[in-house]
Design an enzyme around this catalytic site. Sequence first.
Site, PDB file in Angstrom:
ATOM      1  N   GLN A  20      35.233  50.224  41.620  1.00  0.00           N
ATOM      2  CA  GLN A  20      34.646  50.192  40.286  1.00  0.00           C
ATOM      3  C   GLN A  20      34.341  51.589  39.770  1.00  0.00           C
ATOM      4  OE1 GLN A  20      31.215  47.724  41.205  1.00  0.00           O
ATOM      5  NE2 GLN A  20      29.838  49.422  40.791  1.00  0.00           N
ATOM      6  N   GLY A  21      34.275  51.657  38.449  1.00  0.00           N
ATOM      7  CA  GLY A  21      33.927  52.893  37.765  1.00  0.00           C
ATOM      8  C   GLY A  21      33.170  52.561  36.496  1.00  0.00           C
ATOM      9  N   TYR A  22      32.554  53.575  35.936  1.00  0.00           N
ATOM     10  CA  TYR A  22      31.760  53.388  34.724  1.00  0.00           C
ATOM     11  C   TYR A  22      32.387  54.150  33.567  1.00  0.00           C
ATOM     12  CZ  TYR A  22      28.336  51.030  37.495  1.00  0.00           C
ATOM     13  OH  TYR A  22      27.730  50.106  38.307  1.00  0.00           O
ATOM     14  N   ILE A  23      32.653  53.431  32.481  1.00  0.00           N
ATOM     15  CA  ILE A  23      33.171  54.039  31.263  1.00  0.00           C
ATOM     16  C   ILE A  23      32.031  54.727  30.534  1.00  0.00           C
ATOM     17  CG2 ILE A  23      34.188  53.541  29.003  1.00  0.00           C
ATOM     18  CD1 ILE A  23      35.712  51.224  30.360  1.00  0.00           C
TER      19      ILE A  23
ATOM     20  N   ASN B  93      24.196  50.822  41.219  1.00  0.00           N
ATOM     21  CA  ASN B  93      25.561  51.321  41.362  1.00  0.00           C
ATOM     22  C   ASN B  93      25.880  52.409  40.340  1.00  0.00           C
ATOM     23  OD1 ASN B  93      26.980  49.864  43.544  1.00  0.00           O
ATOM     24  ND2 ASN B  93      26.381  48.063  42.373  1.00  0.00           N
TER      25      ASN B  93
END
Length: 137
Positions: free
Chosen positions: A15-18, A130
Site C-alpha cells: 500500500q501507499g498513500y496518495i 499506517n
Amino acid sequence: LMGFIGEIIPKKIVQGYIFSTPSLSTRVRRMDDKAFLTIKGGTDLLSRDEFEFEIPVAEANEMLALFCKKILKKKRYVLVQDELCWEIDVFEGKLDGLILAEIELPAVDTPFSLPDWIGEEVTEDPQYLNANLIERC
C-alpha cells in the site's frame, strides 16, 4: 492460539498513500489479487470515517508507481475470537519485526477480552497509524 477459529493464511498487502494529513488520507492498497482505493477522515483514533472502493489491480499498480513516494508491505493474518475479528499485521522491509494487532468492533463500547499475546496497547498512539508508519519505509 487458543480460542481462535479460522484459517491462518496471510494476505499479502502492498500500500501507499496518495494524500495524507492527520485528519484525511487517501490510500491505494493491493491485497493478493484485489485492489482498493480508501479515503479515511477524522482525528479520533478509535473511530474514523472510511470509504473503500474496489479498483482494478492494474490501476492500483499504476497509482502506486505514479503517486506514492513510499510503499508499505505487510502480511495480514485474520483470526476470529468470540465472534470478533482480529487483524494481525506483520510488517516487512524497514519495518521488519513490527507486529500490530487490531480488533474490528461493531461499536466503540463493545466489550471484548484482550488475549494474553497482546503486548503494549497503542490504539491512541498516532505513530502506529499506517499513514505515519509509511514514513519510516
